[in-house]
Design an enzyme around this catalytic site. Structure first.
Site, mmCIF file in Angstrom:
data_model
loop_
_atom_site.group_PDB
_atom_site.id
_atom_site.type_symbol
_atom_site.label_atom_id
_atom_site.label_comp_id
_atom_site.label_asym_id
_atom_site.label_seq_id
_atom_site.Cartn_x
_atom_site.Cartn_y
_atom_site.Cartn_z
ATOM 1 N N GLU A 1 10.498 14.796 16.147
ATOM 2 C CA GLU A 1 10.981 14.705 14.768
ATOM 3 C C GLU A 1 10.412 15.874 13.965
ATOM 4 O O GLU A 1 9.189 16.046 13.878
ATOM 5 C CB GLU A 1 10.506 13.384 14.173
ATOM 6 N N LYS B 1 0.838 -1.205 0.000
ATOM 7 C CA LYS B 1 0.000 0.000 0.000
ATOM 8 C C LYS B 1 0.873 1.256 0.000
ATOM 9 O O LYS B 1 1.360 1.683 1.038
ATOM 10 C CB LYS B 1 -0.924 0.031 1.226
ATOM 11 N N CYS C 1 14.123 9.696 7.808
ATOM 12 C CA CYS C 1 13.952 9.204 9.179
ATOM 13 C C CYS C 1 15.257 9.160 9.951
ATOM 14 O O CYS C 1 15.317 9.481 11.131
ATOM 15 C CB CYS C 1 13.336 7.811 9.147
ATOM 16 N N GLY D 1 6.786 4.346 8.684
ATOM 17 C CA GLY D 1 6.026 5.583 8.796
ATOM 18 C C GLY D 1 6.271 6.220 10.147
ATOM 19 O O GLY D 1 7.294 5.983 10.804
ATOM 20 N N SER D 2 5.316 7.019 10.568
ATOM 21 C CA SER D 2 5.485 7.783 11.803
ATOM 22 C C SER D 2 5.339 6.888 13.028
ATOM 23 O O SER D 2 4.664 5.845 12.988
ATOM 24 C CB SER D 2 4.438 8.896 11.851
ATOM 25 N N THR D 3 5.937 7.335 14.115
ATOM 26 C CA THR D 3 5.826 6.588 15.372
ATOM 27 C C THR D 3 4.367 6.544 15.835
ATOM 28 O O THR D 3 3.909 5.518 16.352
ATOM 29 C CB THR D 3 6.748 7.221 16.435
ATOM 30 N N GLU E 1 9.301 0.415 11.163
ATOM 31 C CA GLU E 1 10.412 1.358 10.932
ATOM 32 C C GLU E 1 9.830 2.750 11.117
ATOM 33 O O GLU E 1 9.083 3.225 10.265
ATOM 34 C CB GLU E 1 10.971 1.204 9.521
ATOM 35 N N ALA F 1 1.582 6.463 14.027
ATOM 36 C CA ALA F 1 0.851 5.423 13.288
ATOM 37 C C ALA F 1 1.370 4.042 13.666
ATOM 38 O O ALA F 1 0.596 3.087 13.789
ATOM 39 C CB ALA F 1 0.988 5.661 11.785
ATOM 40 N N GLY F 2 2.677 3.936 13.883
ATOM 41 C CA GLY F 2 3.263 2.648 14.262
ATOM 42 C C GLY F 2 2.679 2.108 15.559
ATOM 43 O O GLY F 2 2.427 0.902 15.695
HETATM 44 P P1 NAD Z 1 2.504 8.110 8.319
HETATM 45 O O1 NAD Z 1 2.697 7.269 9.518
HETATM 46 O O2 NAD Z 1 1.509 9.188 8.353
HETATM 47 O O3 NAD Z 1 2.117 7.198 7.056
HETATM 48 C C1 NAD Z 1 2.945 6.135 6.626
HETATM 49 C C2 NAD Z 1 2.096 5.137 5.850
HETATM 50 O O4 NAD Z 1 1.187 4.513 6.752
HETATM 51 C C3 NAD Z 1 1.236 5.740 4.753
HETATM 52 O O5 NAD Z 1 1.110 4.792 3.703
HETATM 53 C C4 NAD Z 1 -0.113 5.950 5.450
HETATM 54 O O6 NAD Z 1 -1.185 5.964 4.532
HETATM 55 C C5 NAD Z 1 -0.167 4.727 6.354
HETATM 56 N N1 NAD Z 1 -0.897 4.873 7.612
HETATM 57 C C6 NAD Z 1 -0.979 5.967 8.399
HETATM 58 N N2 NAD Z 1 -1.689 5.681 9.506
HETATM 59 C C7 NAD Z 1 -2.021 4.384 9.436
HETATM 60 C C8 NAD Z 1 -2.741 3.486 10.290
HETATM 61 N N3 NAD Z 1 -3.255 3.892 11.446
HETATM 62 N N4 NAD Z 1 -2.882 2.199 9.901
HETATM 63 C C9 NAD Z 1 -2.354 1.770 8.742
HETATM 64 N N5 NAD Z 1 -1.690 2.568 7.878
HETATM 65 C C10 NAD Z 1 -1.514 3.865 8.225
HETATM 66 O O7 NAD Z 1 3.961 8.674 7.968
HETATM 67 P P2 NAD Z 1 4.370 9.644 6.799
HETATM 68 O O8 NAD Z 1 4.058 11.032 7.197
HETATM 69 O O9 NAD Z 1 3.837 9.135 5.507
HETATM 70 O O10 NAD Z 1 5.955 9.408 6.766
HETATM 71 C C11 NAD Z 1 6.822 10.108 7.571
HETATM 72 C C12 NAD Z 1 7.240 9.267 8.762
HETATM 73 O O11 NAD Z 1 7.834 8.053 8.308
HETATM 74 C C13 NAD Z 1 8.293 9.943 9.594
HETATM 75 O O12 NAD Z 1 7.971 9.833 10.956
HETATM 76 C C14 NAD Z 1 9.558 9.168 9.290
HETATM 77 O O13 NAD Z 1 10.510 9.179 10.307
HETATM 78 C C15 NAD Z 1 9.023 7.814 9.045
HETATM 79 N N6 NAD Z 1 9.980 7.021 8.258
HETATM 80 C C16 NAD Z 1 10.690 6.038 8.894
HETATM 81 C C17 NAD Z 1 11.650 5.321 8.189
HETATM 82 C C18 NAD Z 1 12.454 4.237 8.862
HETATM 83 O O14 NAD Z 1 13.024 3.418 8.160
HETATM 84 N N7 NAD Z 1 12.542 4.203 10.176
HETATM 85 C C19 NAD Z 1 11.858 5.584 6.840
HETATM 86 C C20 NAD Z 1 11.116 6.586 6.232
HETATM 87 C C21 NAD Z 1 10.170 7.301 6.954
#
Ligand code: NAD
Length: 504
Positions: A401, A194, A302, A246-248, A268, A250-251
C-alpha cells in the site's frame, strides 16, 4: 458554526481558535484535566507549522476513560434504554454534526491536509447520514426473536457487546469514528474513542456533538493519543470489543493482543485494490473517474483503486489519457477552493511515497505524469498526482500500500489474466470493473476476492451496505446491518414452549 472561508486564503479570519487549542478530554460526560500538563503541537501538512495544541492520552487517562465507559455500561441507563430513545439521541447527534460540517472540514484540512473541496466526500458527507441510518435501522432490526418447535422453545436476544475501544486513523478521522460510534451506540454499547495524534483536533468536535445531543455521561469518551495509548486501550481488561481502522501492521498486533482475552475485534485495514479496464470500456468515462478516485485525499484512502489493469489493446491509450488527466488536477494549498489534491499528512509519509516511486522507476516503471517533488511548492508535504506505466504486479509499488497519489498501470491479456492479477494480492478491500456491458462487469466483479467491487464506478461506501476487507484487508464489516451486528452478542434463552403458546 465557527469556521469561515472567505475564498482569499485568509482562512483563519473569523475562526474560533478554540478549535485548535484543546486542554481537556471528554470523559464521563465532563471535560476533565489530562494526567499530564504537556501538550502536543499539531503540525499543518501544508505549512509545516505548529497550528494547534492538544493533550495526548497517558495510560492514566485511558484508565479513566475505560472506567467511565465501564460504569456507564454496567450501571448506567444506556444499554437498557429502549431502542427508540437511543435512536432519538442518534438523530440529534446527526443534526448537531451536520451543523458543524464547516468546522469539521476546516479542522481536518488544518490537521491532515484534506483539500476543502474534497471534504464533503471524505470528511463530512457521511457523518450525519451514518448516525441517521443507525437510528432508522433500530426501527426494523430484529433485536429479539422467538423460536418454537413441537417440543422446544427459546428466545434469541441480541445484547450490546459492552465497552468498545474505537481506534481511528488520521485520513478520515470523523467519518471513521462515526462508522464505529453510531452502530455501537445503536446497539447499547459504551465507547472509548481514540483519535490519532496526526489528526487529534476533529475528535473534539465529535465529543461536543455527542455531549450536546444528550448522550448520558460515560457513554462516549474521547481521548486522542498515540500508539502506546492505543495499545494500552486494546489490552485494557475493562474493554469488551476493539473496533480498529488503520494499517495492516497495527491490525495484526491488535489481533494478537485481543487473543489474550478473546476480546471481540473488527479490523478495517489496508488495501491494494485493482480496477480492471476491459477492452470495450469507454475510456473517456473510465479514466477521469479512475484517476480522480485514485488521487482523492492525495491517495490516502484505504479503498483507492491503485492498480489499474488495462486490456493490452487499450493500454497505451489508457496510459496517455491518465497522464493527461493527472497533469490537469489542481494540487497545492488545501484551503484554496480550487485545489483537488492537498499535501500528504506528514513528512515521513511523503518520504515513504517518494521511496515507492523511486523503487518503481528503478524496477523499470515509467512516470508519465508527476513523479518528482514540485519545485513551486517549497513548503508542505506535496507529491504531485503521479501515473506510473509499465508496472508489473510483482513490483513493490504493486504489492504494498503506497497511500499517496500514485497509480500503477498494468496490462492484461483476457479476463482470466485480469482476475488473476487483481486477486494476486495479500489485500482484498475494494476493486472495480469498467466495461460497456455492465452485466459482464458483474460477472467479473463476482470473481474478484475483495470486500467491495464497483462496476463502472469507484463505489464510495454508503451507510446501507457493508464495507470491509478480505484477506489482510481486515476482519468483520462496518456499515449496513452487518455494522450493527458487530456490536451485538446473540444469546439463547431456552423456555418451556407453553410460555410462547406451545404445548405444555
Ligand atoms: P496506523 O495503523 O499507524 O494507526 C491507526 C490508529 O491506530 C491510530 O489511532 C494509531 O494511534 C493507532 N495505533 C497504531 N498502532 C497501534 C497499536 N499497536 N495498538 C493500538 N493502536 C494503535 O495507521 P495510520 O497510518 O494512522 O492510517 C493509515 C492506514 O489506515 C492505512 O493502512 C489505511 O489503509 C488504513 N485505513 C483503512 C481503512 C479501512 O476502512 N479499511 C480506512 C482508512 C484507513
Amino acid at each position: 458554526m465557527f469556521a469561515h472561508f472567505d475564498g482569499s486564503g485568509c482562512y483563519l479570519r473569523g475562526v474560533d481558535t478554540q478549535l485548535l487549542d484543546r486542554r481537556a478530554f471528554f470523559i464521563g460526560g465532563r471535560w476533565v484535566t489530562p494526567a499530564t500538563s504537556e501538550r502536543f503541537g499539531v503540525v499543518s501538512p501544508s505549512t509545516e507549522e505548529v497550528v494547534g495544541h492538544v493533550p495526548l492520552a497517558e495510560p492514566a487517562d485511558i484508565d479513566r476513560a475505560v472506567a467511565a465507559a465501564r460504569e456507564a455500561f454496567d450501571h448506567g441507563p444506556w444499554p437498557r434504554t429502549p431502542p427508540a430513545e437511543r435512536a432519538a439521541v442518534l438523530r440529534r447527534t446527526a443534526a448537531l454534526l451536520r451543523e458543524r460540517i464547516d468546522d469539521i472540514a476546516w479542522v481536518t484540512a488544518t490537521e491532515m491536509g484534506c483539500a476543502i473541496s474534497q471534504a464533503p466526500q471524505a470528511q463530512t458527507g457521511m457523518v450525519g447520514p451514518v448516525f441517521d441510518y443507525y437510528a432508522d435501522l433500530l426501527g426494523t432490526f430484529e433485536l429479539e426473536r422467538r423460536v418454537i418447535t413441537d417440543d422446544r422453545a427459546g428466545l434469541v436476544v441480541q445484547d450490546a457487546v459492552g465497552v468498545v475501544a474505537a481506534i481511528v486513523p488520521w485520513n478520515a478521522p470523523v467519518t471513521l469514528a462515526a462508522w464505529k460510534v453510531a452502530p455501537a451506540l445503536a446497539a447499547g454499547c459504551t465507547v472509548v474513542l481514540k483519535p490519532p495524534p496526526e489528526a487529534p483536533l476533529s475528535g473534539f468536535l465529535v465529543a461536543e456533538a455527542l455531549e450536546a445531543a444528550g448522550v448520558p455521561p460515560g457513554v462516549v469518551n474521547v481521548v486522542p493519543g498515540g500508539r502506546e495509548a492505543g495499545a494500552h486501550l486494546v489490552r485494557h481488561p475493562g474493554t469488551d470489543k476493539v473496533a480498529f481502522t488503520g494499517s495492516t501492521a497495527a491490525g495484526k498486533q491488535i489481533m494478537t493482543l485481543c487473543a489474550d482475552r478473546v476480546t471481540r475485534v473488527s479490523l478495517e485495514l489496508g488495501g491494494k485494490s485493482a480496477a480492471i479496464v476491459c477492452d470495450d470500456a469507454d475510456l473517456g468515462l473510465a479514466i477521469p473517474r479512475i484517476v480522480g478516485g485514485g488521487m482523492h485525499l492525495s491517495g490516502q484512502v484505504c479503498g483507492a483503486h491503485t492498480r489499474i489493469l488495462v486490456a493490452r489493446a487499450r493500454y497505451d491509450e489508457a496510459v496517455d489519457a491518465a497522464a493527461a488527466v493527472a497533469e490537469t488536477i489542481p494540487y497545492g494549498d488545501p484551503f484554496d477552493p480550487k485545489t483537488v489534491v492537498g499535501p500528504l499528512v506528514a513528512e515521513r509519509q511523503r518520504a515513504r511515497v517518494e521511496g515507492f516511486i523511486e523503487a518503481a522507476l528503478a524496477e523499470g516503471a515509467r512516470a508519465v505524469a508527476g513523479g518528482a517533488r514540485p519545485a513551486h511548492l517549497p513548503r508542505g508535504w506535496y507529491v504531485p498526482p503521479t501515473i506510473l506505466a509499465d508496472v508489473h504486479n510483482d513490483m513493490r509499488v504493486a504489492r504494498d500500500e503506497v497511500f499517496g497519489p500514485v497509480l500503477s498501470f498494468i496490462p492484461f491479456d483476457g479476463e482470466d489474466d485480469a482476475v488473476r492479477i487483481a486477486n494476486d494480492s495479500r489485500y482484498g478491500l475494494s476493486g472495480g470493473v469498467w466495461t460497456a456491458d455492465p452485466g459482464y462487469g458483474l460477472t467479473v466483479a463476482r470473481r474478484m476476492r475483495t470486500g467491495s467491487v464497483a462496476v463502472n464506478g469507484s463505489y464510495p461506501p454508503f451507510p446501507l451496505v457493508p464495507f470491509g476487507g478480505l484477506k489482510e484487508s481486515g476482519l468483520g464489516r462496518e456499515l449496513g446491518p452487518e455494522g450493527l451486528q458487530a456490536y451485538l452478542e446473540p444469546r439463547s434463552i431456552g423456555v418451556p414452549p407453553s410460555l410462547f403458546g406451545g404445548a405444555a
